[in-house]
Design an enzyme around this catalytic site. Structure first.
Site, PDB file in Angstrom:
ATOM      1  N   ASN A 166     -49.586  25.641  63.527  1.00  0.00           N
ATOM      2  CA  ASN A 166     -49.452  24.561  62.547  1.00  0.00           C
ATOM      3  C   ASN A 166     -49.490  23.241  63.317  1.00  0.00           C
ATOM      4  O   ASN A 166     -48.510  22.848  63.924  1.00  0.00           O
ATOM      5  CB  ASN A 166     -48.127  24.730  61.791  1.00  0.00           C
ATOM      6  CG  ASN A 166     -47.816  23.552  60.886  1.00  0.00           C
ATOM      7  OD1 ASN A 166     -48.694  22.724  60.596  1.00  0.00           O
ATOM      8  ND2 ASN A 166     -46.572  23.456  60.436  1.00  0.00           N
TER       9      ASN A 166
ATOM     10  N   LYS B  42     -49.713  20.290  62.166  1.00  0.00           N
ATOM     11  CA  LYS B  42     -49.087  19.177  61.429  1.00  0.00           C
ATOM     12  C   LYS B  42     -50.030  17.956  61.479  1.00  0.00           C
ATOM     13  O   LYS B  42     -51.245  18.133  61.492  1.00  0.00           O
ATOM     14  CB  LYS B  42     -47.705  18.868  61.998  1.00  0.00           C
ATOM     15  CG  LYS B  42     -46.863  20.143  62.166  1.00  0.00           C
ATOM     16  CD  LYS B  42     -45.426  19.905  62.466  1.00  0.00           C
ATOM     17  CE  LYS B  42     -44.712  21.242  62.586  1.00  0.00           C
ATOM     18  NZ  LYS B  42     -43.268  21.123  62.721  1.00  0.00           N
TER      19      LYS B  42
ATOM     20  N   HIS C  60     -43.630  24.099  53.513  1.00  0.00           N
ATOM     21  CA  HIS C  60     -43.042  23.814  54.820  1.00  0.00           C
ATOM     22  C   HIS C  60     -41.867  22.858  54.624  1.00  0.00           C
ATOM     23  O   HIS C  60     -41.905  22.001  53.737  1.00  0.00           O
ATOM     24  CB  HIS C  60     -44.104  23.205  55.742  1.00  0.00           C
ATOM     25  CG  HIS C  60     -43.629  23.091  57.155  1.00  0.00           C
ATOM     26  ND1 HIS C  60     -42.781  22.099  57.567  1.00  0.00           N
ATOM     27  CD2 HIS C  60     -43.847  23.877  58.232  1.00  0.00           C
ATOM     28  CE1 HIS C  60     -42.509  22.273  58.858  1.00  0.00           C
ATOM     29  NE2 HIS C  60     -43.145  23.347  59.286  1.00  0.00           N
TER      30      HIS C  60
ATOM     31  N   GLU D  27     -41.030  20.299  56.069  1.00  0.00           N
ATOM     32  CA  GLU D  27     -41.401  18.871  56.107  1.00  0.00           C
ATOM     33  C   GLU D  27     -41.998  18.423  54.764  1.00  0.00           C
ATOM     34  O   GLU D  27     -41.819  17.284  54.346  1.00  0.00           O
ATOM     35  CB  GLU D  27     -42.371  18.619  57.276  1.00  0.00           C
ATOM     36  CG  GLU D  27     -41.636  18.692  58.622  1.00  0.00           C
ATOM     37  CD  GLU D  27     -42.436  19.228  59.786  1.00  0.00           C
ATOM     38  OE1 GLU D  27     -43.678  19.274  59.701  1.00  0.00           O
ATOM     39  OE2 GLU D  27     -41.813  19.625  60.787  1.00  0.00           O
TER      40      GLU D  27
ATOM     41  N   GLU E 290     -38.469  30.016  58.464  1.00  0.00           N
ATOM     42  CA  GLU E 290     -38.387  28.875  59.371  1.00  0.00           C
ATOM     43  C   GLU E 290     -37.058  28.159  59.157  1.00  0.00           C
ATOM     44  O   GLU E 290     -36.962  27.275  58.283  1.00  0.00           O
ATOM     45  CB  GLU E 290     -39.534  27.899  59.107  1.00  0.00           C
ATOM     46  CG  GLU E 290     -40.899  28.457  59.418  1.00  0.00           C
ATOM     47  CD  GLU E 290     -41.847  27.372  59.912  1.00  0.00           C
ATOM     48  OE1 GLU E 290     -42.449  27.566  60.962  1.00  0.00           O
ATOM     49  OE2 GLU E 290     -41.945  26.331  59.249  1.00  0.00           O
TER      50      GLU E 290
ATOM     51  N   GLY F 177     -38.893  22.331  65.873  1.00  0.00           N
ATOM     52  CA  GLY F 177     -39.076  21.209  66.792  1.00  0.00           C
ATOM     53  C   GLY F 177     -37.839  20.856  67.604  1.00  0.00           C
ATOM     54  O   GLY F 177     -37.783  19.792  68.224  1.00  0.00           O
TER      55      GLY F 177
ATOM     56  N   SER G  17     -39.541  26.666  66.945  1.00  0.00           N
ATOM     57  CA  SER G  17     -39.409  26.636  68.410  1.00  0.00           C
ATOM     58  C   SER G  17     -39.876  27.922  69.096  1.00  0.00           C
ATOM     59  O   SER G  17     -39.280  28.356  70.082  1.00  0.00           O
ATOM     60  CB  SER G  17     -37.966  26.306  68.805  1.00  0.00           C
ATOM     61  OG  SER G  17     -37.641  24.988  68.395  1.00  0.00           O
TER      62      SER G  17
HETATM   63  P1  PGA Z   1     -42.101  24.176  66.066  1.00  0.00           P
HETATM   64  O1  PGA Z   1     -42.573  24.032  64.540  1.00  0.00           O
HETATM   65  O2  PGA Z   1     -42.766  25.397  66.635  1.00  0.00           O
HETATM   66  O3  PGA Z   1     -42.528  22.907  66.717  1.00  0.00           O
HETATM   67  O4  PGA Z   1     -40.600  24.326  66.039  1.00  0.00           O
HETATM   68  C1  PGA Z   1     -42.720  25.156  63.716  1.00  0.00           C
HETATM   69  C2  PGA Z   1     -43.198  24.728  62.355  1.00  0.00           C
HETATM   70  O5  PGA Z   1     -42.823  23.644  61.888  1.00  0.00           O
HETATM   71  O6  PGA Z   1     -43.962  25.462  61.703  1.00  0.00           O
END
Ligand code: PGA
Length: 239
Positions: A9, A11, A95, A97, A161, A167, A199
């Site tokens: 992903n 983003k 997601h 976000e 998630e 992140g 992560s």
């Molecule tokens: P990350 O993000 O691997 O940077 O923690 C995962 C995601 O948001 O799908």
């Protein structure tokens, strides 16, 4: 057994000058190593068509969101059909976000997932608790409600998630991942592939991906480096 799915992903990252070589490097790795896993890249919408044409059948391509409507006066939105035309097979939906910055609730995610399915895209529906919810002992209740409200009938993938793991470099214990995936499977009430996201890095990919309940990974930060992303892929294959 279903092949594991490793999804990147990106983003809102990836200017064309870095994004095209990144996709090409991942495709070259997959062509050379032929891992027994499905590898999916989810770049920004503006790069979908070009990347999907460049990687051909080697990689799967997905969007990061789609509109619930088929078409119309929805400035800024992209329909599932538009994603499909751009070469997508999958779309990430709900997601955290999107939930946080675009106020998406489970009802919206459900409508988007239905639009995706109608077009022939496989939705990857994200669920997960915040740190506050986990600390209050509400993690299982939260994801159960999210799955029950957002998951439509049809071929879908779910992604667990935890919001606090995205992140941050923090991950749940392996026992917690297993417990949450079991809870998500119960809420789904049918056989659904469940990815873990939050992560995932080369250093923890193997222990996470070897858990029996983990059907793959949704990778954010580490998917922006071809070396890191490709180093995660072997963990998706037993051995
Ligand atoms: P990350 O993000 O691997 O940077 O923690 C995962 C995601 O948001 O799908």
């Amino acid at each position: 057994m279903t092949r594991k799915l490793i999804a990147g992903n990106w983003k809102m990252h990836g200017h064309r000058a870095q994004a095209l070589p990144l996709a090409a490097a991942v495709a070259a790795y997959v062509r050379a190593e032929k891992p027994a896993a499905d590898i999916l890249l989810c770049p920004p919408a503006t790069l979908l068509r070009e990347i999907s044409a460049a990687v051909g059948d080697t990689l799967l391509i997905g969007g990061q969101d789609c509109a619930p409507q088929e078409e119309g006066a929805y400035t800024g939105d992209i329909s599932a059909y538009m994603l499909k035309e751009a070469g997508c097979t999958h779309v990430i939906l709900g997601h955290s976000e999107r939930r946080q910055y675009h106020a998406e609730d489970d009802e919206a995610v459900h409508a988007k997932a239905q639009a995706a399915l109608k077009t022939g895209l496989i939705p990857i529906i994200c669920v997960g608790e915040t740190l506050l919810q986990r600390d209050r002992g509400e993690a299982e209740t939260v994801v159960t409600m999210q799955v029950k409200a957002a998951l439509p009938a049809g071929e879908c993938v779910l992604a667990y998630e935890p919001v606090w793991a995205i992140g941050t470099g923090k991950t749940p214990t392996l026992t917690d991942i297993e417990a949450m995936h079991a809870c998500i499977a119960r809420a789904a009430g049918r056989d659904v592939q469940i990815l873990y996201g939050g992560s995932v890095k080369p250093g923890n990919a193997k222990e996470i991906l070897h858990l029996p309940s983990v059907g793959g990974a949704l990778v954010g930060g580490a998917s922006l480096s071809a070396d890191d992303f490709c180093a995660i892929i072997p963990a998706a294959v037993r051995g």
